[in-house]
Design an enzyme around this catalytic site. Structure first.
Site, PDB file in Angstrom:
ATOM      1  N   ASN A 190      -7.611  -0.155  -9.752  1.00 60.69           N
ATOM      2  CA  ASN A 190      -6.492  -1.077  -9.732  1.00 60.69           C
ATOM      3  C   ASN A 190      -6.900  -2.325 -10.507  1.00 60.69           C
ATOM      4  OD1 ASN A 190      -3.761  -1.394  -8.938  1.00 60.69           O
ATOM      5  ND2 ASN A 190      -4.373  -2.839  -7.346  1.00 60.69           N
TER       6      ASN A 190
ATOM      7  N   GLU B  56       1.097  -4.608 -15.289  1.00 61.91           N
ATOM      8  CA  GLU B  56      -0.001  -5.166 -14.477  1.00 61.91           C
ATOM      9  C   GLU B  56      -1.121  -5.678 -15.384  1.00 61.91           C
ATOM     10  OE1 GLU B  56      -1.585  -6.121 -12.000  1.00 61.91           O
ATOM     11  OE2 GLU B  56      -0.747  -5.378 -10.121  1.00 61.91           O
TER      12      GLU B  56
ATOM     13  N   ASP C 213      -0.360  -9.872  -4.794  1.00 60.81           N
ATOM     14  CA  ASP C 213      -0.812  -8.886  -5.769  1.00 60.81           C
ATOM     15  C   ASP C 213      -1.876  -9.531  -6.655  1.00 60.81           C
ATOM     16  OD1 ASP C 213      -0.945  -6.754  -7.662  1.00 60.81           O
ATOM     17  OD2 ASP C 213       1.122  -6.224  -7.268  1.00 60.81           O
TER      18      ASP C 213
ATOM     19  N   ASP D   4      -2.061   7.146  -2.251  1.00 59.35           N
ATOM     20  CA  ASP D   4      -1.118   7.021  -1.138  1.00 59.35           C
ATOM     21  C   ASP D   4      -1.382   5.766  -0.315  1.00 59.35           C
ATOM     22  OD1 ASP D   4       0.070   9.575  -1.760  1.00 59.35           O
ATOM     23  OD2 ASP D   4      -1.713  10.502  -0.890  1.00 59.35           O
TER      24      ASP D   4
END
Length: 291
Positions: free
Chosen positions: A101, A15, A197, A119
């Protein structure tokens, strides 16, 4: 279009690519393995720096010897040579199940960082802006999986993805203050295309969006909401992309081996690799953190 495998890393969750123009290096991460990676296209080497916890992104800074990383425990400067981490702040220290992220710098050198619940709990995350003096402001709340960001070439808009919405939101953006407002949906990703993404922008103002569970990268026109092109990548889970190379005419693409079945791995044995393609257009630079 020839997509080239440049590092057969077999990353669990590759990523966060960013291009360091000064050093001509491509930084990226393996989130789940806690690795910060630096690919040198001249020498064709891929250096690994373990940070020993989940790492969502890495971006260059104005300092030659360090970058910024988003770990599960907060934001840190990372010394490229020694691997030493220097704590900056953690705006979500009260949310131990959240991690950073995607993260990117805007044209003024502010750092924008998003979070997600481990989660993927709906609405549990946020998007923050870190000023060069390290002051942190929450910019968007009730986010689920904070992901791709890009700024228009004239610096008037910021584009943003919260993955499960399958939308790209455009904000009016003020470069001087970092203010964003008037969120508008400009792109809606079809349900059968996978999940949007990471994202980058080219010099023509078109957005390049990686598709997790979608096997490629798509080019979109944010003015019309139309998909213009699609690049097949030999991996099911394509995670992000950024422009690099001496002329910013190479698109580097990260992928994941995570959530890839054994049958899919037989078809795509290089899943988790770093790929490169020349798409025929130049991209925007990776902006540095000015802190």
């Amino acid at each position: 279009m020839n997509v080239e495998l440049v590092v057969d890393a077999k990353a669990t969750l590759g990523e966060g690519p960013s291009w360091d123009d000064r050093h001509q290096l491509l930084y990226w991460v393996d989130i789940e393995e806690g690795h910060v990676l630096a690919y040198d296209p001249f020498n064709q080497t891929n250096t690994k720096l373990p940070v020993n916890e989940r790492v969502g992104f890495v971006v260059p800074t104005q300092h030659d010897d360090k970058g910024v990383v988003g770990l599960q425990s907060g934001l840190y400067f990372l010394n490229w040579d020694t691997g030493v981490l220097e704590f900056i702040d953690d705006p979500e220290h009260h949310l131990p199940n959240n991690r950073f992220n995607d993260g990117k710098c805007d044209p003024a050198g502010r750092l924008w960082v998003g979070t997600m619940d481990l989660d993927a709990k709906q609405g549990a995350a946020s998007l923050y802006c870190v000023q060069p003096n390290h002051q942190i402001t929450k910019k968007v709340n009730h986010v689920t999986i904070s992901n791709g960001m890009a700024w228009s070439m004239d610096h008037s808009y910021m584009y943003y993805i919260d993955t499960p919405t399958k939308q790209v939101i455009r904000f009016n953006y003020d470069k001087d203050s970092g203010a964003i407002d008037q969120p508008t949906v400009v792109i809606t990703i079809p349900n059968d295309s996978g999940s949007p993404d990471g994202m980058t922008i080219d010099e023509e103002g078109m957005l390049w969006i990686a598709y997790f569970h979608g096997g490629g990268v798509a080019r979109w026109n944010p003015e019309t909401g139309e998909q213009l092109a699609f690049i097949d990548v030999p991996a099911v889970n394509v995670t992000s992309c950024t422009f690099g190379g001496e002329d910013l005419d190479e698109l580097y693409i990260t992928t994941a081996s995570k959530e890839t079945s054994s049958e899919e791995l037989q078809t795509y044995p290089n899943a988790g690799g770093l790929f490169k393609v020349k798409p025929g257009v130049k991209g925007a630079p990776t902006y540095q953190f000015n802190g």
